[in-house]
Design an enzyme around this catalytic site. Structure first.
Site, PDB file in Angstrom:
ATOM      1  N   ASN A 484      33.359  44.600  41.080  1.00 28.50           N
ATOM      2  CA  ASN A 484      32.412  44.724  39.987  1.00 28.50           C
ATOM      3  C   ASN A 484      33.616  45.595  38.893  1.00 28.50           C
ATOM      4  O   ASN A 484      33.641  46.737  38.951  1.00 28.50           O
ATOM      5  CB  ASN A 484      31.326  45.474  39.866  1.00 28.50           C
ATOM      6  N   ASP A 485      34.424  44.619  38.291  1.00 26.27           N
ATOM      7  CA  ASP A 485      35.455  45.113  37.407  1.00 26.27           C
ATOM      8  C   ASP A 485      34.939  46.105  36.431  1.00 26.27           C
ATOM      9  O   ASP A 485      35.921  46.833  35.599  1.00 26.27           O
ATOM     10  CB  ASP A 485      36.283  44.098  36.693  1.00 26.27           C
ATOM     11  N   CYS A 486      33.800  46.190  36.105  1.00 22.36           N
ATOM     12  CA  CYS A 486      33.063  46.998  35.008  1.00 22.36           C
ATOM     13  C   CYS A 486      32.391  48.286  35.633  1.00 22.36           C
ATOM     14  O   CYS A 486      32.007  49.206  34.483  1.00 22.36           O
ATOM     15  CB  CYS A 486      32.124  46.023  34.207  1.00 22.36           C
TER      16      CYS A 486
END
Ligand code: BGC
Ligand code: NOJ
Length: 823
Positions: A484-486
């Site tokens: 999850n890049d976020c």
């Protein structure tokens, strides 16, 4: 509501109106030369790298949305129209676009003049060929004009849209054959050894290479002056914006058809053979390319080659069930999308501009999972390319440029899931092929051959990176982010414009990821299996002991009572826990921990999936988290930057839906696994295209979640790990034909009433004709007959989690008739 239909026999999706809710695109090209093409002929072309070698211009962020493409114009008296409707948008009497595998066709008519445009990239050449057939269906003669139009990009697409002070002076062209062939040679005089061509197989009645001359300085492609006037100006561009446009005056008797072939190509010359005369480019290779596509027969033959190529690829995994939607996705579109994601990674789509991201380390490793069975040799090369961007401590560049294959230092490293995906991809390749020699390949670190190690050495670095980067709870450190890049737990960004992915330290000593713990358990075991296979049992044992520690951490500190915690933040507070006000439960650790086998025997897995169903499910798919973040959380980063319901903040992130579906198959829940599969499956969503909006033949990255205003609306179609993971899910877990190191295993997990089905699977040089009888069960094989022999199933455990029935491999046998009876 639908805007077209599937033509399964032709392997095509047929779009019956140009006014789809969003541009519905296709990809042309299978190897190095690619075009994106929308159902209204929008799109662009590049060679190898959408940023560095862009042939034609596209304007993202334009109004109207899909503007600029490779257009043809028909001028018929005072009426001007396009076979793809855009850009003039004259109402057509008929319109049909067929997107096929690597080609598209556009059939349109206006006032009894019909056009059929077929466009594709031939297997063997770096060009896009368009065959344009015009038919006069009137009872009288017709005199019309055909114009072509492409706008050149000055190669570096990023620079092309920024550096006008230079670029408006660099454009150069040449023209031959009275305008039939237009050469775009900007920067060829200096460091480039390549140019582009746009040629047609006939004498022309005019041409233009200056955009202003063809369009008129104040016009767009929707109203070119030259078309309105019925005459090109034979302009030779010098600076400004070079284009290529041909004018062909066409006389057609009643009922007559004429065909023209256009070739848009990329040519490279060796350094010492760049020129045929001072300032005149060496045209020999261009002429040779053009010569191949001079007549209809050779174009048709090249199209047949392309179709045969796809037919062959799609014969590797083929299912025949009583469910036509499953069959069409498995046999055609899902595999096609896997090829496209393999080729593009996340670089060029209608949502990825081609200048932002190149090849993603984690993305490309995952893309391999759905592609490796198609062309294992290309997968092998890709694994080596990816591993070459790893650092010696096992961490890795998050992205690299496809042209240079060098790591991208703008984004750098620090995404702590990256190293483990390399094990995932390599393991999938070896399970598919049995080719252990790849592990002995010498592979550089950060492209530096002086510090090379074997690929197996790289995998050890990957494994050790996670094993030695753990936080206070014994869980893996998250770094800049995991899958999850976020989820940016070390970022603490307070100012707009700071990139969540690169701001702040690349790693903190506290913030931990339960998701990476799930990955470590799964891919740590796959690493141990590779160690065993290469005879290093001590290393396998060490690996399993490390895995056990993380397993234990995941089931203790990683467990929240009813589901798995998502992470611990930089203050060691839980993320994705009932203790949180918002973001109490996340999908990733539920799906991935369970598919890794964590908590299955302890009964945690069952609880986690029940919580997913209760808290995250919607009619359009499973949301990534709940409740959505309504406020910006400094300690969480980008995840809380999105409005509720979109993207990582409670959107339906299609990529991890298959993880949950696979997890359900691990527990034997065929009904639920299939229900999840269906919710995001394009063929099922086709019926609600007016809500879903994106193409009904491919997956989108995201569907807006329950909190969003436009719940159910898809975004970011095409370039998503959803393609590979869904194919893994449906082919290996639901239909249950799973490649193990020892051969194929059978372990379907299907819903009640799914019925019997047959699968053809080509694998390691043999063909397996598998017939599965459901026999009232959702999971489990009670009887396996291979080439007439009853197989003793008592000891057959295919892999640690799914425990399927292994089809014994017999030396020299190339046809296996397999009957599997569930129950
Ligand atoms: C997106 C992510 C994506 C990341 C790439 C973010 O804005 O929400 O989906 O992975 O950018 O850098
Ligand atoms: C899209 C990115 O390409 C992928 O790498 C990432 O895992 C997902 N977004 C989730 O953030």
């Amino acid at each position: 509501m639908k805007y077209g239909y599937f033509d399964d026999a032709a392997l095509e999706y047929v779009i019956t109106t140009p006014k789809t809710p969003l541009p519905w695109i296709n990809y042309l090209g299978n190897k190095e030369f690619f075009s994106l093409i929308s159902n209204t002929c929008g799109g662009y072309t590049f060679y190898k790298d959408a940023k560095l070698l862009r042939l034609t211009r596209y304007r993202y962020n334009n109004v109207p949305y899909d503007n600029n493409g490779k257009y043809f114009f028909i001028k018929d008296g005072d009426t001007v129209w396009n076979p793809g409707w855009q850009p003039v948008k004259t109402a057509l009497d008929s319109y049909e676009c067929r997107h096929g595998l690597g080609y598209s066709t556009f059939t349109a008519s206006k006032k009894d003049i019909q056009t059929r445009v077929l466009t594709f990239v031939p297997m063997e050449d770096n060009c896009e060929v368009s065959k344009v057939t015009i038919t006069n269906n009137r009872s009288t003669d017709a005199e019309i004009q055909l114009f072509s139009y492409v706008e050149w990009c000055l190669w570096n697409a990023d620079d092309d849209m920024k550096n006008f002070q230079r670029n408006l002076s660099t454009g150069e062209v040449e023209v031959t054959g009275g305008g039939s062939v237009i050469y775009h040679k900007t920067e060829y005089r200096e460091r480039r050894n390549h140019y582009a061509i746009y040629g047609v197989n006939t004498a022309v009645d005019g041409f233009d290479t200056s955009r202003d001359a063809f369009l008129g300085a104040y016009n767009g492609p929707d109203s070119p002056d030259a078309v309105a006037a019925g005459a090109c100006t034979n302009s030779i561009a010098s600076g400004w914006s070079p284009i290529a446009a041909h004018q062909i005056n066409v006389k057609l008797a009643a009922g007559e058809s004429k065909t023209f072939i256009f070739t848009l190509g990329y040519i490279e010359n060796p350094e010492d053979q760049k020129w045929e005369a001072p300032s005149v480019v060496n045209k020999k290779p261009a002429e040779a390319m053009l010569a191949k596509y001079q007549d209809e027969a050779s174009v048709d033959k090249a199209l047949e080659e392309l179709k045969a190529y796809w037919k062959d690829l799609l014969s590797i995994y083929h299912v025949k069930s009583s469910n036509e939607k499953v069959d069409r996705m498995v046999n055609i579109w899902n595999q096609y999308q896997c090829m496209v994601t393999f080729n593009m990674s996340r670089s060029a789509s209608y949502y990825e501009s081609g200048i932002g991201r190149g090849m993603g380390f984690r993305d490309s490793c995952q893309d391999l999972l759905g592609f490796v069975h198609l062309i294992p040799d290309r997968a092998r090369q890709r694994i080596i390319d990816i591993a070459s961007t790893q650092f010696q401590d096992g961490s890795a560049y998050h992205q690299y440029q496809p042209l240079t294959k060098k790591g991208n230092s703008d984004i750098g490293s620090g995404f702590n899931d990256d190293p483990l995906w390399l094990i995932a991809g390599t393991s999938a390749y070896i399970r598919e092929t049995g080719d252990l020699s790849i592990l002995e390949e010498m592979v550089p670190f950060d492209n530096d051959m002086s510090v090379a190690k074997t690929l197996m050495g790289h995998l050890k670095c990957s494994f050790d990176f996670t094993a030695t980067h753990k936080g206070p709870h014994g869980l893996p450190l998250i770094g800049r982010a995991d899958w999850n890049d976020c989820l940016n737990l070390n970022c603490f960004s307070e100012h707009p414009g700071e990139s969540f992915q690169t701001f702040g330290p690349s790693e903190g000593p506290v913030a931990e990821s339960v998701f990476i713990a799930g990955m470590f358990v799964k891919y740590g075991e796959e690493y141990a299996q590779l160690c065993d296979l290469t005879g290093d049992h001590a290393e396998a044992e060490r690996a399993r002991a490390e895995v056990k520690k993380v397993y234990d951490a995941a089931t203790t500190a990683g467990w929240d009572g009813e589901w798995f915690v998502r992470a611990y933040d930089a203050n060691s507070n839980k993320v994705g826990s009932k203790e949180c006000e918002e973001g109490q439960i996340y999908i990733e650790p539920q799906g991935f921990c369970v598919l890794a086998g964590i908590g299955v025997k302890e009964g945690l897995a069952e609880k986690a999936l029940k919580s997913v169903e209760e808290r995250l499910d919607t009619k359009y798919g499973v949301m990534i988290l709940q409740p959505a973040y309504t406020k910006y959380h400094l300690e969480l980063g980008e995840v809380s930057s999105y409005p509720p319901g979109y993207k990582e903040n409670a959107g339906i992130f299609c990529h991890n839906n298959p993880w949950v579906s696979i997890a359900e198959t691990v527990l034997g829940h065929g009904d639920r696994a299939f229900e999840i599969y269906k919710k995001t499956c394009p063929a099922y969503v086709e019926e609600i295209s007016e809500i879903h909006c994106t193409e009904p033949y491919v997956y989108s990255q995201m569907v807006a979640g329950r909190d969003a205003k436009f719940h159910g609306q898809g975004k970011n179609s095409w370039l998503t790990g959803t393609a590979a993971w869904t194919f893994v899910n449906v082919s290996q877990y639901i239909l249950g034909v799973y490649p193990t190191h020892n051969g194929l295993s059978i372990n379907p997990c299907i819903p009640e009433g799914f019925g019997d089905f047959e699968i053809t699977r080509k694998y390691r040089g043999a063909t397996y004709n598998i017939s599965v009888k459901q026999n009232g069960a959702q999971k489990g094989i009670s009887k396996l007959i291979v080439n007439g022999k009853d197989i003793d199933l008592s000891g057959a455990k295919a892999d640690v989690v799914s425990g399927g029935a292994l089809i014994p491999y017999e030396e020299g046998v190339t046809e296996y008739k397999v009957e599997a009876i569930m129950g």
